[in-house]
Design a protein around this motif. Structure first.
Motif, PDB file in Angstrom:
ATOM      1  N   LEU A 122      45.849  87.478  72.440  1.00 34.81           N
ATOM      2  CA  LEU A 122      44.928  86.342  72.562  1.00 34.81           C
ATOM      3  C   LEU A 122      43.570  86.809  73.077  1.00 34.81           C
ATOM      4  N   TYR A 123      43.618  87.629  74.141  1.00 27.19           N
ATOM      5  CA  TYR A 123      42.353  88.111  74.715  1.00 27.19           C
ATOM      6  C   TYR A 123      41.594  88.992  73.716  1.00 27.19           C
ATOM      7  N   ARG A 124      42.355  89.777  72.934  1.00 28.31           N
ATOM      8  CA  ARG A 124      41.708  90.627  71.931  1.00 28.31           C
ATOM      9  C   ARG A 124      40.978  89.763  70.887  1.00 28.31           C
ATOM     10  N   ARG A 125      41.731  88.726  70.450  1.00 26.41           N
ATOM     11  CA  ARG A 125      41.142  87.835  69.448  1.00 26.41           C
ATOM     12  C   ARG A 125      39.919  87.114  70.028  1.00 26.41           C
ATOM     13  N   LEU A 126      40.069  86.655  71.265  1.00 23.34           N
ATOM     14  CA  LEU A 126      38.946  85.966  71.925  1.00 23.34           C
ATOM     15  C   LEU A 126      37.742  86.899  72.067  1.00 23.34           C
ATOM     16  N   GLY A 127      38.054  88.137  72.393  1.00 23.81           N
ATOM     17  CA  GLY A 127      37.001  89.146  72.547  1.00 23.81           C
ATOM     18  C   GLY A 127      36.276  89.372  71.227  1.00 23.81           C
ATOM     19  N   ALA A 128      37.082  89.475  70.160  1.00 25.65           N
ATOM     20  CA  ALA A 128      36.495  89.714  68.835  1.00 25.65           C
ATOM     21  C   ALA A 128      35.622  88.532  68.412  1.00 25.65           C
ATOM     22  N   ILE A 129      36.158  87.320  68.638  1.00 23.03           N
ATOM     23  CA  ILE A 129      35.394  86.110  68.279  1.00 23.03           C
ATOM     24  C   ILE A 129      34.108  86.043  69.092  1.00 23.03           C
TER      25      ILE A 129
END
Lengths: 391, 135
Positions: free
Chosen positions: B118-125
């Motif tokens: 989730l944090y990775r995806r949030l970071g990417a977004i």
């Protein structure tokens, strides 16, 4: 708890630590004397009972000792479990093997009897579960209680092979413990001997982590938690004892080991449950030892209002060296405070004159706290020996 | 740690106080502190039940840490494995407790992986949004 010396205080403190917080509080409030307390009985849902000075009392929640048992504090399962945790030092699993015998011996040499649901495996006890009954029996070391008995056990500067016969709770272990201590340290009449003790139930030494908590003397080696028969032979091979002491002999293997020990030139001190020499003679294995004159002395303790009443001392041929014509099955307990005057005894052996100390023999009551006992507790016919002026 | 204690207690018959003392030296941080508090509570021997001693030690040592309430409860309940009036039950409690701990560990790992994703995806977004904003 009412206490006297520092040693007694330590013992009382140690003893109190065996109980749950609530029971501890009640015992403390009661002001009882630790030296006179013999047993504490706890049964789930039943009154908390004490055996104090040979009498049964209930203990109320406010720490009052009472004969009205129904007023006594009722032990809950929680109290029992907590007490069980305390007696085992929170490590009941470490006593799994001992528990199979129905009791555990804890620091200080106190014995805690357990009962509950017994789980069997292949005809043998595997463990006791749901423990709901506890009997905490206090170990009382009474130094000097064997003073009056020891002279009868000395023959030509050596200790005679001796069997102490006694019903349960009459002080045989206490007497044996003091005999061991005195023989080991030596007395005016006897030089110190090397004593080997096979302490199968950790009652004599009260060993905790291998170190005896009771004083067994300076020349004593203790084999703790070892079966008697194996232990006696092991001691003979390894420690070269002059005297071997064992508590509560009973089965055939014990008898064989005793014969081996005696034939190796080792002297023996042993105890056995019984009421008289005749009782022992009637038993299958021990009877042979009596008939073969294996023992040179028999000390018979009587069941009375307190522990440690020596009823008689006999030699190997059954001749009475010391004692009275009391009912052999303990019916005449009124005589417990009576002085057993050696000079008045019929059938007294001449040998006793040589071995016995000069002068009258005092009542060989073991209890060091005996003088603290209320003299009126002995019932009808009780007589305070001191009033007679012969003590 | 539980396996170690099980071995010490059930196989070697080491008294609990001693076993916890050994675990204290072996462990570190909050776990060591918890063992220390439990050992001290036993040594004082005020007559309390082990359950109280253990739960107090857990609360003091781990209460303000990163563990969730549910995880704390599992550790607090492990007293039954250490001190049980029923020796037979105690052995099974060890296995149960270890299984519960394993489950907790798996849940934590799964949660970690989910959160990490989730944090990775949030970071990417977030990064993409920042680039768009800059452009």
């Amino acid at each position: 708890m009412g206490m006297q010396s520092e040693v007694e205080m330590d013992e009382a403190e140690q003893f109190l630590q065996l109980f749950s917080a609530d029971v501890r509080r009640m015992l403390l409030k009661s002001g009882l004397h630790a030296g006179r307390l013999q047993e504490v009985r706890m049964r789930a849902g039943q009154p908390l009972l004490l055996l104090y000075d040979g009498q049964e009392y209930g203990l109320t929640r406010d720490g009052r000792m009472t004969h009205r048992i129904e007023e006594s504090f009722r032990v809950t399962k929680k109290e029992l479990n907590e007490t069980l945790e305390c007696v085992s030092g929170y490590s009941l699993y470490a006593f799994e093997e001992e528990m199979k015998q129905g009791y555990i011996t804890v620091q200080g040499g106190h014995r805690v009897g357990l009962a509950g649901k017994v789980v069997m495996d292949g005809g043998r006890i595997q463990c006791i579960r749901h423990i709901s009954f506890l009997n905490v029996r206090l170990s009382h070391q009474i130094c000097g209680c064997a003073d009056d008995v020891l002279p009868y056990l000395i023959r030509d500067g050596a200790v005679a092979d001796t069997l102490i016969i006694s019903p349960p709770r009459c002080g045989k272990t206490t007497l044996l413990r003091d005999l061991i201590r005195q023989i080991s340290n030596g007395t005016k009449m006897l030089s110190g001997k090397t004593v080997g003790v096979v302490d199968e139930r950790s009652e004599l030494g009260g060993s905790y982590q291998g170190i005896p908590q009771n004083d067994l003397g300076m020349r004593t080696d203790v084999l703790d938690c070892c079966p008697k028969s194996e232990g006696m032979l092991l001691l003979l091979r390894s420690m070269a004892p002059q005297v071997i002491a064992v508590d509560e002999i009973g089965d055939a293997r014990d008898g064989e080991a005793i014969e081996s020990a005696i034939h190796c030139g080792c002297r023996l001190l042993a105890t056995v449950h019984g009421n008289s020499v005749e009782d022992i003679r009637a038993r299958p294995f021990l009877g042979n030892l009596v008939k073969n004159h294996v023992f040179e002395r028999y000390i018979v303790l009587a069941r009375g209002l307190r522990a440690g009443i020596v009823r008689e001392i006999c030699d190997g041929d059954g001749r009475r060296l010391y004692g009275s014509d009391m009912d052999t099955h303990g019916g005449n307990c009124a005589g417990i405070f009576r002085k057993h005057d050696l000079g008045n005894q019929p059938g007294r052996a001449d040998e006793a004159q040589m071995d016995a100390p000069a002068g009258n023999v005092r009542d060989a009551a073991l209890s060091g706290a005996g003088n603290d006992l209320p003299q009126n507790t002995a019932g009808g016919g009780t007589w305070d020996g001191r009033a007679d002026g012969t003590w | 740690m539980l396996r170690y204690l099980e071995q010490e207690m059930i196989c070697h018959r080491t008294p609990l106080e001693e076993a916890l003392g050994m675990a204290e030296r072996m462990g570190h941080g909050e776990i060591s502190q918890m063992m220390h508090l439990a050992t001290r509570g036993m040594r004082e021997r005020n007559g309390g039940a082990f359950r109280e001693i253990w739960q107090e030690a857990v609360r003091k040592a781990l209460g303000s840490g990163v563990l969730e309430q549910q995880e704390l409860e599992v550790i607090a309940e492990s007293w039954m494995s250490f001190c049980n009036p029923d020796v037979v039950l105690q052995k099974t409690m060890f296995d149960q407790q270890i299984a519960r701990m394993e489950l907790q560990k798996q849940n934590a790992q799964q949660q970690y992986l989910e959160k990490a994703g989730l944090y990775r995806r949030l970071g990417a977004i977030g990064g993409a949004f920042l680039i768009i904003l800059l452009l």
